[in-house]
Each structure stands twice: as structure tokens, then as C-alpha cells.
Scaffold this motif. Structure first.
Motif, PDB file in Angstrom:
ATOM      1  N   ASP A 151       0.807  -1.229   0.000  1.00  0.00           N
ATOM      2  CA  ASP A 151       0.000   0.000   0.000  1.00  0.00           C
ATOM      3  C   ASP A 151       0.835   1.271   0.000  1.00  0.00           C
ATOM      4  O   ASP A 151       0.400   2.297  -0.524  1.00  0.00           O
ATOM      5  N   TRP A 152       2.030   1.239   0.592  1.00  0.00           N
ATOM      6  CA  TRP A 152       2.867   2.438   0.667  1.00  0.00           C
ATOM      7  C   TRP A 152       3.620   2.731  -0.624  1.00  0.00           C
ATOM      8  O   TRP A 152       4.256   3.766  -0.759  1.00  0.00           O
ATOM      9  N   PRO A 185       4.361   4.175  -4.121  1.00  0.00           N
ATOM     10  CA  PRO A 185       3.775   5.340  -4.788  1.00  0.00           C
ATOM     11  C   PRO A 185       2.765   5.021  -5.889  1.00  0.00           C
ATOM     12  O   PRO A 185       1.827   5.789  -6.099  1.00  0.00           O
ATOM     13  N   SER A 220      -0.329   4.421  -3.668  1.00  0.00           N
ATOM     14  CA  SER A 220      -0.747   5.549  -2.827  1.00  0.00           C
ATOM     15  C   SER A 220      -1.016   6.812  -3.638  1.00  0.00           C
ATOM     16  O   SER A 220      -1.762   7.679  -3.197  1.00  0.00           O
ATOM     17  N   SER A 247       1.289   8.964  -4.129  1.00  0.00           N
ATOM     18  CA  SER A 247       2.191   9.982  -3.596  1.00  0.00           C
ATOM     19  C   SER A 247       3.630   9.463  -3.556  1.00  0.00           C
ATOM     20  O   SER A 247       3.888   8.406  -2.986  1.00  0.00           O
ATOM     21  N   ASP A 287       5.819  10.523  -1.700  1.00  0.00           N
ATOM     22  CA  ASP A 287       6.279  10.611  -0.313  1.00  0.00           C
ATOM     23  C   ASP A 287       5.831   9.436   0.550  1.00  0.00           C
ATOM     24  O   ASP A 287       6.310   9.280   1.676  1.00  0.00           O
ATOM     25  N   SER A 288       4.929   8.609   0.043  1.00  0.00           N
ATOM     26  CA  SER A 288       4.384   7.535   0.882  1.00  0.00           C
ATOM     27  C   SER A 288       5.453   6.549   1.344  1.00  0.00           C
ATOM     28  O   SER A 288       5.378   6.020   2.446  1.00  0.00           O
ATOM     29  N   GLU A 321       6.986   8.348   4.293  1.00  0.00           N
ATOM     30  CA  GLU A 321       6.024   8.433   5.397  1.00  0.00           C
ATOM     31  C   GLU A 321       5.831   7.087   6.090  1.00  0.00           C
ATOM     32  O   GLU A 321       5.620   7.029   7.297  1.00  0.00           O
ATOM     33  N   ALA A 322       5.950   6.007   5.328  1.00  0.00           N
ATOM     34  CA  ALA A 322       5.797   4.664   5.893  1.00  0.00           C
ATOM     35  C   ALA A 322       7.076   4.170   6.567  1.00  0.00           C
ATOM     36  O   ALA A 322       7.090   3.102   7.173  1.00  0.00           O
TER      37      ALA A 322
END
Length: 166
Positions: free
Chosen positions: A108-109, A111, A114, A116, A118-119, A122-123
Motif C-alpha cells: 500500500d505504501w 507510490p 498511494s 504519492s 512521499d508515501s 512516510e511509511a
């Protein structure tokens, strides 16, 4: 059973060998872990990650600062291709190329899931804030770390036999 009108994402329907250049490049999640120096034990063939990044890696964005000319500036930089992936054993287990090669889906993280870039940061998957440049490192043996080889949440891994070294 209801059929979904939503098309499946390309990484689930197109083989690595058949991906366009744009599709192939978009698989990279921007974690920067492939640009870390690794050491191989001569006796056991084991791989050891360091937190020392290639001098071209931007330690904040986790992107190559000279992607188009990296092979001229770093001659031992590896160009990932479907053929090369068959023999590689040093990419981190979270790497999308490895996941897709081994029949897994993207977490899921990533890009592509997501939406994004940045995910991945962020993860906590990327090397942001955990890497140092090879220009500042000194001996690689002094910088051994385990985090690049850890399997993050959301990644189901199948164990794959290690390719034979030639």
C-alpha cells in the motif's frame, strides 16, 4: 459473482520483460536502499548492508542526483533489467522489482498504489534520515546495518532460492 469494470494495474498484468520503459521506471519506489553499499562475505556468500550511500544519492529525496549520467560517474552502478533481476540477490526485500519478479503485489505504501511519491518515506520504508554519503563514511565495515534487509509490514515474502554466482 460480479465482474469489476476497474482494470487491473499494469504490474499485475504485464510481465517485467514486457513493460515499457515508463512502466519499468515507475516501479521504483524511491527508497534509495539499492544505492547503499553492501559487503559480501567471501566464505559464506552472505550479503551485509551498510548505511553508506553512493555519492550520487540525494540523502533526503533518496533519488539519484545524476540519474541520466550515473554510469559515467559511477562505473559499477548496476542497470536493473529483467535479465539482471534473475541473478540479483542483494536488493532489499521491499524492492518492487523483486516483489513483482517473485509473484508478489505492491504494498500500500508504494507510490503507484498511494499516488504519492512521499508515501515510501512516510511509511518509514526509505533510507531517509538513516544513510550517510560514501564521501563521509570511512570504512564500510564500520557501518553495517540490518534495516535495509528487514521485511516491512505489508510485504508478504516468498523465500526464493539464491541464484548461483558465476
Amino acid at each position: 459473482m460480479l465482474m469489476s469494470d476497474t482494470p487491473r494495474p499494469f504490474w499485475q498484468t504485464v510481465s517485467l520483460a514486457d513493460m515499457s520503459r515508463e512502466q519499468w521506471e515507475s516501479l521504483c519506489d524511491g527508497c534509495g536502499k539499492c544505492c547503499l553499499h553492501k559487503l559480501r562475505d567471501e566464505d559464506t556468500d552472505a550479503i551485509y548492508f551498510t548505511n553508506v550511500a553512493c555519492r550520487l544519492l540525494d540523502l533526503n529525496s533518496c533519488q539519484c542526483s545524476s540519474y541520466a549520467t550515473r554510469f559515467r560517474k559511477v562505473p559499477d552502478c548496476v542497470s536493473l533489467t529483467p535479465e539482471v533481476l534473475a541473478d540479483i540477490d542483494w536488493l532489499p526485500p521491499s524492492c518492487a522489482y523483486i516483489l513483482i519478479r517473485d509473484g508478489q503485489d505492491l504494498p500500500d505504501w508504494h507510490p503507484l498504489r498511494s499516488g504519492s511519491p512521499d508515501s515510501v518515506h512516510e511509511a518509514g520504508i526509505s533510507g531517509r534520515g538513516r544513510m550517510i554519503s560514501e564521501r563521509d563514511a570511512g570504512l564500510l565495515e564500520d557501518h553495517l546495518v540490518e534495516w535495509p534487509a528487514e521485511i516491512p509490514a505489508g510485504v508478504a515474502r516468498k523465500r526464493r532460492k539464491r541464484p548461483r554466482r558465476r
